[in-house]
Design an enzyme around this catalytic site. Sequence first.
Site, PDB file in Angstrom:
ATOM      1  N   SER A 198      35.591   0.160 -42.113  1.00  0.00           N
ATOM      2  CA  SER A 198      35.531   1.590 -42.414  1.00  0.00           C
ATOM      3  C   SER A 198      34.134   2.039 -42.867  1.00  0.00           C
ATOM      4  CB  SER A 198      36.620   1.954 -43.430  1.00  0.00           C
ATOM      5  OG  SER A 198      37.882   2.038 -42.792  1.00  0.00           O
ATOM      6  N   THR A 243      40.534   5.071 -40.111  1.00  0.00           N
ATOM      7  CA  THR A 243      39.434   4.629 -40.972  1.00  0.00           C
ATOM      8  C   THR A 243      39.565   5.302 -42.331  1.00  0.00           C
ATOM      9  OG1 THR A 243      37.792   6.387 -40.557  1.00  0.00           O
ATOM     10  CG2 THR A 243      37.978   4.648 -38.902  1.00  0.00           C
ATOM     11  N   CYS A 244      38.725   4.866 -43.270  1.00  0.00           N
ATOM     12  CA  CYS A 244      38.659   5.501 -44.590  1.00  0.00           C
ATOM     13  C   CYS A 244      37.377   5.036 -45.263  1.00  0.00           C
ATOM     14  CB  CYS A 244      39.904   5.174 -45.404  1.00  0.00           C
ATOM     15  SG  CYS A 244      40.173   3.406 -45.660  1.00  0.00           S
ATOM     16  N   GLY A 245      37.459   4.667 -46.537  1.00  0.00           N
ATOM     17  CA  GLY A 245      36.293   4.171 -47.241  1.00  0.00           C
ATOM     18  C   GLY A 245      36.148   2.668 -47.154  1.00  0.00           C
TER      19      GLY A 245
END
Length: 320
Positions: A291, A262-264
């Site tokens: 995300s 995941t991330c932004g």
Amino acid sequence: MDEKMFTPGGMERMQALSDRDNVPYPRGDGMVKLVNTGWLADHLNDSNLTILDVQPDVHDYIQEHIPGAVYLTEGVLRVSNRGFPTTYSPNSCIQEAFRRAGVEADSPVVVYTSKGAFSGRGDGLAQTMMAYTLAKYGHNKVYLLDGGLDAWKSEGLELSQDYPTVEPSNFTVEVRDEYAIGYEEFVRIKDNEGVVVLDARPAKFYEGQGPWRVAGHIPGAINLPWRSLMTDENPMQFRSNAELDIILEEHGVDRNQTVICTCGTGREATNEFVLLKWLYLYPNVRIYEGSFTEWVSRPGSPVVEGPESRERRAETAPAR
């Protein structure tokens, strides 16, 4: 390295050490492989090779690119959908973009980017974002140029300002849905034993800064900034296998687990998805494309601020 340094399954990563020098890397049937500048220079005139320049600005491409490269901006890959800003473009749009670039599903495609010589922009992620998207939508031979255009230039290799003549292809989208994990399934399994959730954002965003209306990170997620996996000098070049082994070990990322990246917005996560799934051949890797942006848009999704330790990852934070 001493075997006791590694969790179960960790030593299997060491098999990749010698393969790094035998490009395309790794051997096997992975959809995405790593190639170096020497390999590309040797294959530059292959009749079935397509080279995609995904530099951050078209003016960067106009000023300089690898001979024969076709410009394809990553901006075509995602559009707003019912107001949500980071969904993938309709299949027909992605298919047409790949066709116009001359991409054939079974012919090799080399992807590269740079810190644009004209614009001065570019974080390096366009390479893995495009590589992931190509594989997701049905391409079978994606080659990622380790070090990107910056490595090519550092070796004094040929640059061009000519535009190639490209015949549109018959590329047909075939979505590989198994790569991504949706919100509902993510919520259902993220805290299960044997599941590790990675947050690829910089530590300051993970701990509570950034543009999102709610600060912090998804409870249980471990911060593994994508930039830490790349060399200090070049954000498009992976660190050595020995360095990557240590980083993954320090973060408790093991091939026997299900790893969710995941991330932004789902872009930074492509860097870690590509590395773990295709370069390290981890058997169970997923990417949460929505995300943190999708997570905080869902009412009641809990968020944690500050640095969260590995030991706390199973704890549930209070709902908003």
